[in-house]
Design a protein around this motif. Structure first.
Motif, PDB file in Angstrom:
ATOM      1  N   LYS A 174      22.214  -3.682  59.427  1.00 12.56           N
ATOM      2  CA  LYS A 174      22.007  -2.324  59.911  1.00 12.56           C
ATOM      3  C   LYS A 174      22.566  -2.198  61.317  1.00 12.56           C
ATOM      4  N   ASN A 175      23.295  -1.127  61.548  1.00 10.45           N
ATOM      5  CA  ASN A 175      23.809  -0.830  62.885  1.00 10.45           C
ATOM      6  C   ASN A 175      23.449   0.624  63.198  1.00 10.45           C
ATOM      7  N   GLY A 176      22.461   0.811  64.084  1.00 12.10           N
ATOM      8  CA  GLY A 176      21.921   2.147  64.275  1.00 12.10           C
ATOM      9  C   GLY A 176      21.154   2.575  63.040  1.00 12.10           C
ATOM     10  N   ARG A 177      21.545   3.686  62.448  1.00 17.90           N
ATOM     11  CA  ARG A 177      20.904   4.162  61.212  1.00 17.90           C
ATOM     12  C   ARG A 177      21.780   3.918  59.983  1.00 17.90           C
ATOM     13  N   THR A 178      22.824   3.171  60.171  1.00 18.20           N
ATOM     14  CA  THR A 178      23.824   2.982  59.121  1.00 18.20           C
ATOM     15  C   THR A 178      23.876   1.528  58.674  1.00 18.20           C
ATOM     16  N   TYR A 179      24.107   1.328  57.385  1.00 16.11           N
ATOM     17  CA  TYR A 179      24.208  -0.020  56.828  1.00 16.11           C
ATOM     18  C   TYR A 179      25.666  -0.342  56.485  1.00 16.11           C
ATOM     19  N   TYR A 180      26.004  -1.604  56.715  1.00 16.85           N
ATOM     20  CA  TYR A 180      27.324  -2.126  56.391  1.00 16.85           C
ATOM     21  C   TYR A 180      27.165  -3.441  55.644  1.00 16.85           C
ATOM     22  N   LEU A 181      28.175  -3.790  54.851  1.00 12.83           N
ATOM     23  CA  LEU A 181      28.235  -5.161  54.367  1.00 12.83           C
ATOM     24  C   LEU A 181      28.440  -6.070  55.561  1.00 12.83           C
ATOM     25  N   SER A 182      27.804  -7.223  55.541  1.00  8.88           N
ATOM     26  CA  SER A 182      28.064  -8.237  56.553  1.00  8.88           C
ATOM     27  C   SER A 182      29.425  -8.873  56.265  1.00  8.88           C
ATOM     28  N   PRO A 183      29.960  -9.629  57.206  1.00 10.94           N
ATOM     29  CA  PRO A 183      31.200 -10.350  56.899  1.00 10.94           C
ATOM     30  C   PRO A 183      31.070 -11.242  55.662  1.00 10.94           C
ATOM     31  N   ILE A 184      29.909 -11.851  55.478  1.00  4.85           N
ATOM     32  CA  ILE A 184      29.694 -12.658  54.262  1.00  4.85           C
ATOM     33  C   ILE A 184      29.778 -11.766  53.036  1.00  4.85           C
ATOM     34  N   GLY A 185      29.129 -10.596  53.098  1.00  2.86           N
ATOM     35  CA  GLY A 185      29.180  -9.665  51.979  1.00  2.86           C
ATOM     36  C   GLY A 185      30.582  -9.179  51.692  1.00  2.86           C
ATOM     37  N   CYS A 186      31.374  -9.019  52.754  1.00  4.31           N
ATOM     38  CA  CYS A 186      32.744  -8.515  52.586  1.00  4.31           C
ATOM     39  C   CYS A 186      33.649  -9.503  51.862  1.00  4.31           C
ATOM     40  N   VAL A 187      33.366 -10.777  51.993  1.00  7.65           N
ATOM     41  CA  VAL A 187      34.231 -11.775  51.342  1.00  7.65           C
ATOM     42  C   VAL A 187      33.579 -12.372  50.092  1.00  7.65           C
ATOM     43  N   PHE A 188      32.388 -11.905  49.738  1.00 12.16           N
ATOM     44  CA  PHE A 188      31.664 -12.474  48.595  1.00 12.16           C
ATOM     45  C   PHE A 188      32.487 -12.408  47.315  1.00 12.16           C
ATOM     46  N   ASP A 189      33.163 -11.281  47.111  1.00  9.33           N
ATOM     47  CA  ASP A 189      33.951 -11.091  45.886  1.00  9.33           C
ATOM     48  C   ASP A 189      35.166 -12.012  45.818  1.00  9.33           C
ATOM     49  N   ARG A 190      35.567 -12.581  46.934  1.00  9.50           N
ATOM     50  CA  ARG A 190      36.737 -13.472  46.943  1.00  9.50           C
ATOM     51  C   ARG A 190      36.397 -14.877  46.449  1.00  9.50           C
ATOM     52  N   LEU A 191      35.105 -15.163  46.356  1.00  5.77           N
ATOM     53  CA  LEU A 191      34.682 -16.502  45.959  1.00  5.77           C
ATOM     54  C   LEU A 191      34.703 -16.649  44.448  1.00  5.77           C
ATOM     55  N   SER A 192      34.873 -17.868  43.997  1.00  3.33           N
ATOM     56  CA  SER A 192      34.739 -18.142  42.568  1.00  3.33           C
ATOM     57  C   SER A 192      33.290 -17.934  42.150  1.00  3.33           C
ATOM     58  N   SER A 193      33.053 -17.786  40.865  1.00  6.58           N
ATOM     59  CA  SER A 193      31.694 -17.606  40.362  1.00  6.58           C
ATOM     60  C   SER A 193      30.805 -18.787  40.762  1.00  6.58           C
ATOM     61  N   THR A 194      31.367 -19.991  40.699  1.00  9.16           N
ATOM     62  CA  THR A 194      30.607 -21.186  41.075  1.00  9.16           C
ATOM     63  C   THR A 194      30.205 -21.138  42.540  1.00  9.16           C
ATOM     64  N   ASP A 195      31.159 -20.768  43.395  1.00 13.38           N
ATOM     65  CA  ASP A 195      30.859 -20.710  44.822  1.00 13.38           C
ATOM     66  C   ASP A 195      29.923 -19.552  45.162  1.00 13.38           C
ATOM     67  N   GLN A 196      30.019 -18.452  44.420  1.00 12.68           N
ATOM     68  CA  GLN A 196      29.069 -17.359  44.620  1.00 12.68           C
ATOM     69  C   GLN A 196      27.644 -17.834  44.342  1.00 12.68           C
ATOM     70  N   ASN A 197      27.476 -18.580  43.260  1.00 11.19           N
ATOM     71  CA  ASN A 197      26.146 -19.092  42.915  1.00 11.19           C
ATOM     72  C   ASN A 197      25.644 -20.081  43.964  1.00 11.19           C
ATOM     73  N   LYS A 198      26.523 -20.951  44.430  1.00  7.07           N
ATOM     74  CA  LYS A 198      26.134 -21.935  45.452  1.00  7.07           C
ATOM     75  C   LYS A 198      25.790 -21.243  46.768  1.00  7.07           C
ATOM     76  N   LEU A 199      26.580 -20.234  47.118  1.00  2.00           N
ATOM     77  CA  LEU A 199      26.299 -19.500  48.351  1.00  2.00           C
ATOM     78  C   LEU A 199      24.985 -18.747  48.245  1.00  2.00           C
ATOM     79  N   MET A 200      24.724 -18.163  47.078  1.00  2.00           N
ATOM     80  CA  MET A 200      23.485 -17.403  46.908  1.00  2.00           C
ATOM     81  C   MET A 200      22.258 -18.278  47.138  1.00  2.00           C
TER      82      MET A 200
END
Length: 213
Positions: A120-146
């Motif tokens: 959250k920044n002020g009253r607005t929400y953004y994806l974090s940098p981690i959230g922004c690159v989450f889709d770039r990860l393989s399914s395996t790495d997404q599960n490990k990161l989660m």
């Protein structure tokens, strides 16, 4: 090494091409940390009070994580309020009142925030940098990161810290919650604990079985 906070600051100030590679480097550094290191840290943490705001609530975990990340990225992470998030996630064409969109969006973006995929920044929400690159990860790495993101969550840390020592009732642990709030949120906590139990990297069950739902 960049930290979560520094990467968020860069993301808000820099053009889109400047920070994602550093975010990926940061994510890979998290993935390289053994689960055992997280557990050792959790063993050492002090008991902290758990407020209602610390106890997450969601209807669909995928909508609070993977789906949320992919849809906000498609909208260029421009900054969203609860209604915006709700409409983005509930895009099935069914007519709903703004209050329904607001509540759905609030629950799911706050869940994403609780595990570090949004902020959250002020009253607005953004994806974090981690959230922004989450889709770039393989399914395996997404599960490990989660798994690692869940292990950084305040509520989960406190639950595991206690369960490493003894068995206890979840309801008694969350004694400050109203009964109705506890009943609503218990399934969400159990769902997240089951994600830990499904890990192929670490046997969480000997720890989590001490949490009595």
């Amino acid at each position: 090494m960049q930290t979560d906070k520094k990467l968020r600051e860069r993301m808000l100030k820099d053009c889109c091409a400047e920070w994602p590679n550093d975010a990926l480097t940061y994510v890979n550094s998290l993935l390289s940390v053994p689960i055992e290191s997280f557990i050792e840290h959790i063993k050492s943490i002090k008991r902290q009070p758990i407020a209602s705001a610390d106890v997450f609530q969601f209807s669909n975990f995928e909508n609070a994580t993977k789906n949320l990340c992919s849809k906000i990225i498609c909208a260029e992470n421009a900054g969203l309020n609860f209604i915006d998030v709700g409409k983005m996630l509930l895009d099935d064409g069914i007519s709903r009142k703004d209050e329904a969109f607001r509540k759905y969006g609030e629950n799911h973006i706050k869940m994403a925030e609780a595990i570090g995929l949004a902020f959250k920044n002020g009253r607005t929400y953004y994806l974090s940098p981690i959230g922004c690159v989450f889709d770039r990860l393989s399914s395996t790495d997404q599960n490990k990161l989660m798994i690692r993101l869940i292990l950084r969550n305040k509520l989960i840390c406190q639950l595991l810290s206690m369960s490493l020592k003894e068995a206890f009732s979840l309801e008694s642990f969350l004694y400050d919650l109203a009964k109705s709030t506890y009943i609503r949120r218990k399934p969400n906590i159990k769902y997240v604990i089951e994600i830990l139990n499904s890990s192929e990297e670490y046997q969480f069950l000997p720890i989590t079985q001490n949490i009595i739902f």
